[in-house]
Scaffold this motif. Structure first.
Motif, PDB file in Angstrom:
ATOM      1  N   HIS A  52       0.864  -1.502  -0.223  1.00 60.63           N
ATOM      2  CA  HIS A  52      -0.320   0.267   0.085  1.00 60.63           C
ATOM      3  C   HIS A  52       0.904   1.553   0.053  1.00 60.63           C
ATOM      4  CE1 HIS A  52      -2.817   2.723   1.371  1.00 60.63           C
ATOM      5  NE2 HIS A  52      -2.408   3.415   2.176  1.00 60.63           N
ATOM      6  N   ALA A  53       1.913   1.344   0.575  1.00 59.17           N
ATOM      7  CA  ALA A  53       2.974   2.107   0.670  1.00 59.17           C
ATOM      8  C   ALA A  53       3.626   2.672  -0.500  1.00 59.17           C
ATOM      9  CB  ALA A  53       4.135   2.287   1.791  1.00 59.17           C
ATOM     10  N   VAL A  54       4.009   1.620  -1.493  1.00 54.27           N
ATOM     11  CA  VAL A  54       3.792   2.145  -3.041  1.00 54.27           C
ATOM     12  C   VAL A  54       2.812   2.702  -3.524  1.00 54.27           C
ATOM     13  CG1 VAL A  54       4.895   0.392  -4.981  1.00 54.27           C
ATOM     14  CG2 VAL A  54       5.433  -0.724  -2.818  1.00 54.27           C
ATOM     15  N   PHE A  55       2.099   2.294  -2.912  1.00 59.06           N
ATOM     16  CA  PHE A  55       0.713   3.023  -3.981  1.00 59.06           C
ATOM     17  C   PHE A  55       0.772   3.813  -3.524  1.00 59.06           C
ATOM     18  CE2 PHE A  55      -4.194   3.613  -3.591  1.00 59.06           C
ATOM     19  CZ  PHE A  55      -4.216   4.202  -4.568  1.00 59.06           C
ATOM     20  N   VAL A  56       0.762   4.816  -2.312  1.00 53.71           N
ATOM     21  CA  VAL A  56       0.680   6.228  -2.063  1.00 53.71           C
ATOM     22  C   VAL A  56       2.099   6.563  -2.608  1.00 53.71           C
ATOM     23  CG1 VAL A  56       1.402   7.376   0.163  1.00 53.71           C
ATOM     24  CG2 VAL A  56       0.243   5.023   0.399  1.00 53.71           C
ATOM     25  N   GLU A  57       2.925   6.228  -2.746  1.00 52.58           N
ATOM     26  CA  GLU A  57       3.931   6.968  -2.753  1.00 52.58           C
ATOM     27  C   GLU A  57       3.775   7.194  -5.029  1.00 52.58           C
ATOM     28  OE1 GLU A  57       7.159   8.099  -2.001  1.00 52.58           O
ATOM     29  OE2 GLU A  57       7.253   7.346   0.366  1.00 52.58           O
ATOM     30  N   GLN A  58       3.644   6.403  -5.586  1.00 53.97           N
ATOM     31  CA  GLN A  58       3.335   6.710  -6.633  1.00 53.97           C
ATOM     32  C   GLN A  58       1.993   7.084  -6.786  1.00 53.97           C
ATOM     33  OE1 GLN A  58       2.200   2.130  -7.728  1.00 53.97           O
ATOM     34  NE2 GLN A  58       4.423   1.922  -8.659  1.00 53.97           N
ATOM     35  N   VAL A  59       0.463   7.556  -6.444  1.00 53.94           N
ATOM     36  CA  VAL A  59      -0.474   8.379  -6.064  1.00 53.94           C
ATOM     37  C   VAL A  59       0.195   9.849  -6.145  1.00 53.94           C
ATOM     38  CG1 VAL A  59      -2.628   9.187  -5.255  1.00 53.94           C
ATOM     39  CG2 VAL A  59      -2.382   6.283  -5.930  1.00 53.94           C
ATOM     40  N   TRP A  60       0.646   9.594  -5.003  1.00 51.43           N
ATOM     41  CA  TRP A  60       1.254  11.643  -4.899  1.00 51.43           C
ATOM     42  C   TRP A  60       1.917  12.189  -5.482  1.00 51.43           C
ATOM     43  CZ3 TRP A  60      -2.133  14.449  -2.556  1.00 51.43           C
ATOM     44  CH2 TRP A  60      -3.035  14.104  -1.617  1.00 51.43           C
ATOM     45  N   HIS A  62       4.299  10.153  -8.351  1.00 48.11           N
ATOM     46  CA  HIS A  62       4.572  10.201  -9.322  1.00 48.11           C
ATOM     47  C   HIS A  62       3.122  10.543 -10.559  1.00 48.11           C
ATOM     48  CE1 HIS A  62       7.320   6.003  -7.777  1.00 48.11           C
ATOM     49  NE2 HIS A  62       6.976   7.059  -7.322  1.00 48.11           N
ATOM     50  N   SER A  63       2.147  10.307  -9.604  1.00 45.77           N
ATOM     51  CA  SER A  63       0.295  10.466 -10.362  1.00 45.77           C
ATOM     52  C   SER A  63       0.688  12.318 -10.333  1.00 45.77           C
ATOM     53  CB  SER A  63      -0.253   9.722 -10.027  1.00 45.77           C
ATOM     54  OG  SER A  63      -1.210   9.813 -11.469  1.00 45.77           O
ATOM     55  N   ARG A  64       0.560  12.987  -9.005  1.00 43.83           N
ATOM     56  CA  ARG A  64       0.163  13.533  -8.818  1.00 43.83           C
ATOM     57  C   ARG A  64       1.084  14.953  -9.423  1.00 43.83           C
ATOM     58  NH1 ARG A  64      -3.336  11.795  -4.132  1.00 43.83           N
ATOM     59  NH2 ARG A  64      -5.499  11.452  -5.301  1.00 43.83           N
ATOM     60  N   VAL A  65       2.106  14.972  -8.490  1.00 41.71           N
ATOM     61  CA  VAL A  65       3.057  15.695  -8.340  1.00 41.71           C
ATOM     62  C   VAL A  65       3.887  15.397  -9.942  1.00 41.71           C
ATOM     63  CG1 VAL A  65       5.183  16.597  -7.725  1.00 41.71           C
ATOM     64  CG2 VAL A  65       3.783  16.206  -6.520  1.00 41.71           C
ATOM     65  N   PRO A  69      -1.040   9.818 -15.744  1.00 45.44           N
ATOM     66  CA  PRO A  69      -1.825   9.387 -15.323  1.00 45.44           C
ATOM     67  C   PRO A  69      -1.582   8.247 -14.691  1.00 45.44           C
ATOM     68  CG  PRO A  69      -1.875   9.518 -17.850  1.00 45.44           C
ATOM     69  CD  PRO A  69      -0.829   9.898 -16.796  1.00 45.44           C
ATOM     70  N   ARG A  70      -2.444   8.314 -13.258  1.00 45.35           N
ATOM     71  CA  ARG A  70      -2.732   6.842 -12.915  1.00 45.35           C
ATOM     72  C   ARG A  70      -2.656   5.405 -13.443  1.00 45.35           C
ATOM     73  NH1 ARG A  70      -5.955   7.737  -7.190  1.00 45.35           N
ATOM     74  NH2 ARG A  70      -6.055   5.471  -7.129  1.00 45.35           N
ATOM     75  N   THR A  71      -3.312   5.488 -14.784  1.00 47.81           N
ATOM     76  CA  THR A  71      -3.940   4.393 -15.143  1.00 47.81           C
ATOM     77  C   THR A  71      -1.748   3.757 -16.649  1.00 47.81           C
ATOM     78  OG1 THR A  71      -4.363   5.356 -17.417  1.00 47.81           O
ATOM     79  CG2 THR A  71      -6.307   4.214 -15.696  1.00 47.81           C
ATOM     80  N   GLU A  72      -1.854   4.277 -16.539  1.00 47.27           N
ATOM     81  CA  GLU A  72      -0.310   4.019 -16.897  1.00 47.27           C
ATOM     82  C   GLU A  72       1.207   3.261 -15.965  1.00 47.27           C
ATOM     83  OE1 GLU A  72       2.614   7.177 -19.466  1.00 47.27           O
ATOM     84  OE2 GLU A  72      -0.116   8.460 -20.020  1.00 47.27           O
ATOM     85  N   LEU A  73       0.661   3.770 -14.751  1.00 45.35           N
ATOM     86  CA  LEU A  73       0.975   3.931 -13.338  1.00 45.35           C
ATOM     87  C   LEU A  73       0.390   2.278 -12.899  1.00 45.35           C
ATOM     88  CD1 LEU A  73       1.506   6.804 -11.064  1.00 45.35           C
ATOM     89  CD2 LEU A  73       3.678   5.098 -13.059  1.00 45.35           C
ATOM     90  N   GLY A  74      -0.756   2.085 -13.895  1.00 39.75           N
ATOM     91  CA  GLY A  74      -1.065   0.519 -13.188  1.00 39.75           C
ATOM     92  C   GLY A  74      -1.774   0.371 -11.947  1.00 39.75           C
ATOM     93  N   LEU A  75      -2.303   1.822 -10.956  1.00 39.02           N
ATOM     94  CA  LEU A  75      -2.487   1.552  -9.991  1.00 39.02           C
ATOM     95  C   LEU A  75      -4.132   1.654  -9.942  1.00 39.02           C
ATOM     96  CD1 LEU A  75      -0.876   5.109  -8.962  1.00 39.02           C
ATOM     97  CD2 LEU A  75      -0.283   2.810  -9.002  1.00 39.02           C
ATOM     98  N   LEU A 127       2.540  21.445  -2.604  1.00 41.04           N
ATOM     99  CA  LEU A 127       3.613  19.406  -2.241  1.00 41.04           C
ATOM    100  C   LEU A 127       4.331  19.657  -0.971  1.00 41.04           C
ATOM    101  CD1 LEU A 127       6.201  17.617  -3.187  1.00 41.04           C
ATOM    102  CD2 LEU A 127       7.992  19.558  -3.130  1.00 41.04           C
ATOM    103  N   ARG A 128       4.194  20.691  -0.231  1.00 40.61           N
ATOM    104  CA  ARG A 128       4.126  21.081   1.455  1.00 40.61           C
ATOM    105  C   ARG A 128       3.281  20.073   1.898  1.00 40.61           C
ATOM    106  NH1 ARG A 128       4.370  25.793   1.214  1.00 40.61           N
ATOM    107  NH2 ARG A 128       6.121  26.025   2.105  1.00 40.61           N
ATOM    108  N   TYR A 129       1.661  20.081   1.560  1.00 42.98           N
ATOM    109  CA  TYR A 129       1.046  19.491   2.122  1.00 42.98           C
ATOM    110  C   TYR A 129       1.064  17.372   1.951  1.00 42.98           C
ATOM    111  CZ  TYR A 129      -4.076  16.835   2.814  1.00 42.98           C
ATOM    112  OH  TYR A 129      -4.707  16.411   2.597  1.00 42.98           O
ATOM    113  N   ILE A 130       1.585  17.780   0.818  1.00 39.18           N
ATOM    114  CA  ILE A 130       1.703  16.174   0.174  1.00 39.18           C
ATOM    115  C   ILE A 130       2.988  15.409   1.407  1.00 39.18           C
ATOM    116  CG2 ILE A 130       3.015  15.042  -2.025  1.00 39.18           C
ATOM    117  CD1 ILE A 130       1.240  16.249  -3.583  1.00 39.18           C
ATOM    118  N   TYR A 131       4.370  16.453   1.478  1.00 38.23           N
ATOM    119  CA  TYR A 131       5.045  15.549   2.720  1.00 38.23           C
ATOM    120  C   TYR A 131       4.390  15.392   3.613  1.00 38.23           C
ATOM    121  CZ  TYR A 131       9.148  16.797  -0.274  1.00 38.23           C
ATOM    122  OH  TYR A 131      10.489  16.455  -1.031  1.00 38.23           O
ATOM    123  N   GLY A 132       3.986  16.134   4.183  1.00 37.21           N
ATOM    124  CA  GLY A 132       2.661  16.391   5.665  1.00 37.21           C
ATOM    125  C   GLY A 132       2.357  14.598   5.664  1.00 37.21           C
TER     126      GLY A 132
END
Length: 163
Positions: A52-60, A62-65, A69-75, A127-132
């Motif tokens: 799940h932590a891999v997913f969280v890193e990728q969502v925030w 790899h995808s958002r920042v 797209p999430r589909t390209e990442l296979g999420l 980005l500050r929010y994402i770190y927090g």
């Protein structure tokens, strides 16, 4: 590495890296069966927490920042699905995935301003929010993992009960 006096960026990165280490520590000394053990009614397992932590890193990051797209990442679409283990998921493969996701997240975030905003379904965040957010989420999940690991270790030694 603890950093007590530093600029905001250094503090946030150090705290997030500390929580990333805590997430990896969930799997320390667990065998494959223990890592997959379901001790609670939810899908939460030690290995599932790290996946799940891999997913969280990728969502925030790899995808958002990064804007991929999430589909390209296979999420998966569902957060719950990010805990689901496949037969190919092993302690080593999930550990490698998490380390790779964290390394890529650091690359994505490097050089970006903490005030840079990215879209989120609840409105823009910086980005500050994402770190927090990741610091808090990983701290919560590392705590879940600590409890599961404590239960698993107690099962290894008959006659002991967690105190």
């Amino acid at each position: 590495m603890e950093i007590h006096i530093a600029d905001e960026r250094t503090q946030l990165e150090a705290r997030l890296d500390s929580q990333r280490e805590q997430i990896l520590d969930i799997l320390t000394d667990l065998n494959e069966g223990e890592a997959r053990a379901r001790l609670v009614p939810s899908l939460t397992t030690p290995l599932g927490l790290v996946k799940h932590a891999v997913f969280v890193e990728q969502v925030w990051f790899h995808s958002r920042v990064a804007g991929v797209p999430r589909t390209e990442l296979g999420l998966p679409d569902s957060i719950d699905d990010s805990f689901v283990l496949t037969p190919d998921d092993t302690v080593e493969s999930v550990r490698r995935s998490f380390l790779g996701a964290c390394a890529h997240s650091r690359t994505v975030a490097a050089g970006r301003d903490l005030n840079e905003q990215v879209p989120w379904h609840r409105g823009p965040v910086d980005l500050r929010y994402i770190y927090g957010h990741l610091i808090a989420e990983f701290a919560r999940h590392a705590g879940h993992g600590d409890i599961l690991v404590e239960q698993l270790r107690a099962q290894r030694t008959p006659g002991t009960t967690p105190s």
